[in-house]
Structures are given as C-alpha cells and as structure tokens.
Design a protein around this motif. Structure first.
Motif, PDB file in Angstrom:
ATOM      1  N   GLU A 106       0.830  -1.209   0.000  1.00  0.00           N
ATOM      2  CA  GLU A 106       0.000   0.000   0.000  1.00  0.00           C
ATOM      3  C   GLU A 106       0.862   1.256   0.000  1.00  0.00           C
ATOM      4  O   GLU A 106       0.524   2.250  -0.657  1.00  0.00           O
ATOM      5  CB  GLU A 106      -0.934  -0.018   1.204  1.00  0.00           C
ATOM      6  N   GLU A 121       1.906   1.970  -3.379  1.00  0.00           N
ATOM      7  CA  GLU A 121       0.764   2.213  -4.280  1.00  0.00           C
ATOM      8  C   GLU A 121       0.561   1.044  -5.246  1.00  0.00           C
ATOM      9  O   GLU A 121       0.344   1.230  -6.446  1.00  0.00           O
ATOM     10  CB  GLU A 121       0.947   3.521  -5.049  1.00  0.00           C
ATOM     11  N   PRO A 148      -1.924  -2.039  -5.906  1.00  0.00           N
ATOM     12  CA  PRO A 148      -3.190  -2.687  -5.527  1.00  0.00           C
ATOM     13  C   PRO A 148      -2.993  -4.184  -5.325  1.00  0.00           C
ATOM     14  O   PRO A 148      -2.311  -4.847  -6.105  1.00  0.00           O
ATOM     15  CB  PRO A 148      -4.113  -2.414  -6.722  1.00  0.00           C
ATOM     16  N   HIS A 188       5.258  -2.466 -11.092  1.00  0.00           N
ATOM     17  CA  HIS A 188       5.669  -1.216 -11.739  1.00  0.00           C
ATOM     18  C   HIS A 188       6.590  -1.434 -12.939  1.00  0.00           C
ATOM     19  O   HIS A 188       6.626  -0.589 -13.849  1.00  0.00           O
ATOM     20  CB  HIS A 188       6.369  -0.315 -10.718  1.00  0.00           C
TER      21      HIS A 188
END
Length: 259
Positions: free
Chosen positions: A63, A66, A68, A214
């Motif tokens: 979290e 960032e 999910p 990412h």
C-alpha cells in the motif's frame, strides 16, 4: 629478572595464545540440540500466526508503494500450517513495449564499466545482468509471459522461507551454542536472527511484488535467485559473524575456559 621469577611463582601459568584451545564439551552440544528442538517446536506452533503477520506486513508495504493487492488463495505449507497468499499483477509489456529494452540497455551499460566495479559487487552485478538477459530472451523467443504469476511467486517464496525458518535454529545453535559463553548471549542472538529473518523476508517479498507491478515480469527470476536464498545466506553469515565477534570479546577475558 624479577618479572620472570614472579611469573614462575604464579599458581597457574597459561600457555601462549597460539597454543591455547577451547575443549569440546558434550554438555554444550546437548544444550544446542535441546534449544534447536525447542525453538523449532515453538516456531511450528506459531507458524500460522507468523505467516498471518507476514502477509499483513507485505500488504502494508504494498500500500505504501501504491500497489493494488488482494488476498489470494490459501496454501498448505506443512501439516496444520496454511498461509494466505498476496495477489498482485505484472506490468503489461504490451502496453509498454519499450520497458524490457530499457532494462536490457541499462544492464549492458553496467557491463561496460565492469573493470571499475568494486570486487565484492562484481558477482552480484553479473547475476543481475545475466538474469535480465536470460529472461529477456525467454520473453522474446519462447513466450511473451513468464510461467509464474505474482501469486505463484508468493507461494514459492512462502514455502522456501518457512523451511528456512525451521532450519535456522538448528544451524545457528550447532555453530554458536557449543561455545562457552553465557546462555543469555546465545539465546539473544538466536532471537535476533529469527526475528530479523521474519521482517527481512516480508520486506523483500513486498519489494519484489511492487517491482513486478511497476516494471514487469522481467525482474521475477532476479528477485528469486538474488534477493531470495542468496540474500538469506548473506544475512545469516552477517549475524553469525557479529555473534562470534561478541563471543570472542567475552572469551578473550575468560582465561579459565582455554587450555
């Protein structure tokens, strides 16, 4: 001359340091085996709670990054021990087709500066480059996706770390508890090692899943081989070295334990 006469009159004349040794004692070996067995029984009993805490820490760190995530499937690691996995996603290279080329280019640039790398970093950096290159070739020539999802990676990670946690007390106790140092010192280092292992495992897993989200699946083998068991080996050696340093300081002042 007076100093020599005084030395001969001492009740105990210790041999030179180069000739001294610490005798092996069966009582300390029995202590090591007993502590390792007790620690493993305690760990096995608390593993469900430890794994639940581990998943919560991973979720909290995801979290912060960032990423999910959601609770995944449950797997059975050992009889009576289950773990809930973390489900995330890979970056889709179809939407970002240049990302793998960027990473491969960065690896090539690192290789160009090989002669200037510090010697201890050379093997690690070569592992990073080799891992990225092999995975890149796999994605280009074999399949556009790796055979394991992030959830599968999490399952493999949990299995490996769980077995390692149960092995740690035995490895450390057999190497450190046979020394003639206070029991509280031995137990303190064992507790520090096991506690650090739990926390460091959660941090590395969260970092791996965040990187996959990412930057894509190209990094999956790297995190398994370099940030997996290799990282475990490094912190185990580091803790053992620190513990032996403290033991050496203590034993250096205890002349009666040397022969």
């Amino acid at each position: 001359m007076r100093k020599g006469r005084w030395a001969l009159r001492r009740k105990v004349i210790y041999p030179h340091k180069s000739l001294r040794h610490m005798p092996f004692r069966m009582g300390l070996l029995a202590e090591a085996v007993s502590v390792a067995a007790g620690a493993d029984l305690l760990l096995y009993w608390q593993l469900p709670q430890i794994l639940h805490w581990h998943t919560r820490v991973v979720g909290f760190l995801l979290e912060l990054a960032e990423v999910p995530w959601e609770a995944g499937r449950q797997i059975t690691l050992l009889p009576g021990v289950t773990a809930e996995l973390v489900r995330t996603s890979y970056l889709d290279y179809q939407d970002h087709p240049l990302y793998p080329w960027y990473f491969l280019g960065a690896a090539v640039l690192l290789l160009a500066g090989y002669r200037w790398w510090p010697a201890p970093l050379k093997p690690v950096l070569l592992l990073i480059q080799a891992s990225l290159a092999v995975t890149f070739l796999y994605l280009q020539l074999v399949s556009p996706s790796v055979p394991y999802s992030p959830e599968d990676f999490c399952a493999i990670w949990y299995r490996g770390e769980t077995y390692l946690w149960l092995l740690l007390p035995l490895l450390f106790a057999m190497c450190y508890f046979i020394l003639t140092v206070p029991f509280w010192m031995k137990l303190s280092w064992l507790c520090l090692l096991v506690s650090y292992s739990f926390l460091w495992s959660a941090v590395r897993l969260a970092l791996a899943l965040a990187t996959f989200h990412h930057f894509g699946s190209l990094w999956m083998p790297l995190f398994y081989f370099v940030f997996g068991f290799l990282a475990d080996f490094l912190y185990m050696v580091a803790f053992y070295s620190l513990a032996m340093d403290r033991a050496a300081v203590f034993l250096g002042k205890q002349k009666e334990v040397w022969q």
